[in-house]
Design a protein around this motif. Structure first.
Motif, PDB file in Angstrom:
ATOM      1  N   PRO A  11       0.825  -1.205   0.000  1.00  0.00           N
ATOM      2  CA  PRO A  11       0.000   0.000   0.000  1.00  0.00           C
ATOM      3  C   PRO A  11       0.865   1.264   0.000  1.00  0.00           C
ATOM      4  O   PRO A  11       2.067   1.204   0.260  1.00  0.00           O
ATOM      5  N   VAL A  12       0.240   2.368  -0.282  1.00  0.00           N
ATOM      6  CA  VAL A  12       0.891   3.662  -0.122  1.00  0.00           C
ATOM      7  C   VAL A  12       0.309   4.272   1.152  1.00  0.00           C
ATOM      8  O   VAL A  12      -0.905   4.295   1.344  1.00  0.00           O
ATOM      9  N   TYR A  22     -10.604  10.526  -5.270  1.00  0.00           N
ATOM     10  CA  TYR A  22     -11.053   9.522  -6.238  1.00  0.00           C
ATOM     11  C   TYR A  22      -9.957   8.476  -6.390  1.00  0.00           C
ATOM     12  O   TYR A  22      -8.922   8.729  -7.021  1.00  0.00           O
ATOM     13  N   TRP A  23     -10.194   7.308  -5.815  1.00  0.00           N
ATOM     14  CA  TRP A  23      -9.224   6.216  -5.808  1.00  0.00           C
ATOM     15  C   TRP A  23      -9.310   5.440  -7.112  1.00  0.00           C
ATOM     16  O   TRP A  23     -10.385   5.079  -7.584  1.00  0.00           O
ATOM     17  N   CYS A  24      -8.172   5.172  -7.698  1.00  0.00           N
ATOM     18  CA  CYS A  24      -8.083   4.406  -8.941  1.00  0.00           C
ATOM     19  C   CYS A  24      -8.384   2.941  -8.663  1.00  0.00           C
ATOM     20  O   CYS A  24      -7.722   2.318  -7.833  1.00  0.00           O
ATOM     21  N   PRO A  33      -2.244   6.741  -5.828  1.00  0.00           N
ATOM     22  CA  PRO A  33      -3.382   5.840  -5.872  1.00  0.00           C
ATOM     23  C   PRO A  33      -4.654   6.498  -6.426  1.00  0.00           C
ATOM     24  O   PRO A  33      -5.736   5.913  -6.359  1.00  0.00           O
ATOM     25  N   PHE A  34      -4.517   7.691  -6.965  1.00  0.00           N
ATOM     26  CA  PHE A  34      -5.689   8.443  -7.389  1.00  0.00           C
ATOM     27  C   PHE A  34      -5.933   8.330  -8.889  1.00  0.00           C
ATOM     28  O   PHE A  34      -5.018   8.098  -9.668  1.00  0.00           O
ATOM     29  N   ALA A  58      -3.610   4.043   4.704  1.00  0.00           N
ATOM     30  CA  ALA A  58      -2.881   3.107   3.844  1.00  0.00           C
ATOM     31  C   ALA A  58      -3.820   2.753   2.701  1.00  0.00           C
ATOM     32  O   ALA A  58      -4.794   2.018   2.901  1.00  0.00           O
ATOM     33  N   LEU A  59      -3.552   3.299   1.521  1.00  0.00           N
ATOM     34  CA  LEU A  59      -4.414   3.073   0.366  1.00  0.00           C
ATOM     35  C   LEU A  59      -3.885   1.916  -0.467  1.00  0.00           C
ATOM     36  O   LEU A  59      -2.686   1.811  -0.726  1.00  0.00           O
ATOM     37  N   CYS A  60      -4.793   1.049  -0.882  1.00  0.00           N
ATOM     38  CA  CYS A  60      -4.462  -0.143  -1.646  1.00  0.00           C
ATOM     39  C   CYS A  60      -3.901   0.213  -3.024  1.00  0.00           C
ATOM     40  O   CYS A  60      -4.452   1.061  -3.724  1.00  0.00           O
TER      41      CYS A  60
END
Length: 79
Positions: A11-12, A22-24, A33-34, A58-60
């Protein structure tokens, strides 16, 4: 539905200010991660999520989490 591109196998972790993000979901964005619109022409759409107070998240990046957009450790089982 198509399989997402695995942008990374970890993760970041970042601090986000209050706002809408807006998560990719497709994994194609160059601004991980956007979302940057790279999903055009695919079955994917970005996920809008709201942050109400400044916080570390922590974004996937593997795009296989069961807790979008946050990491749930799914990357550990990827090959």
């Amino acid at each position: 539905m198509s399989e997402p591109v695995i942008a990374d196998t970890k993760p970041v972790v970042m601090e986000l200010e209050p706002g809408t993000y807006y998560w990719c979901r497709c994994g194609r964005s160059q601004g991980q991660p956007f979302c940057d619109g790279s999903h055009q022409g695919t079955d994917f759409t970005p996920l809008a999520f709201e942050i109400t107070e400044t916080q570390k998240v922590a974004l996937c990046l593997c795009k296989h989490t069961g807790n979008e957009p946050f990491c749930d450790g799914s990357h550990a089982g990827l090959k």
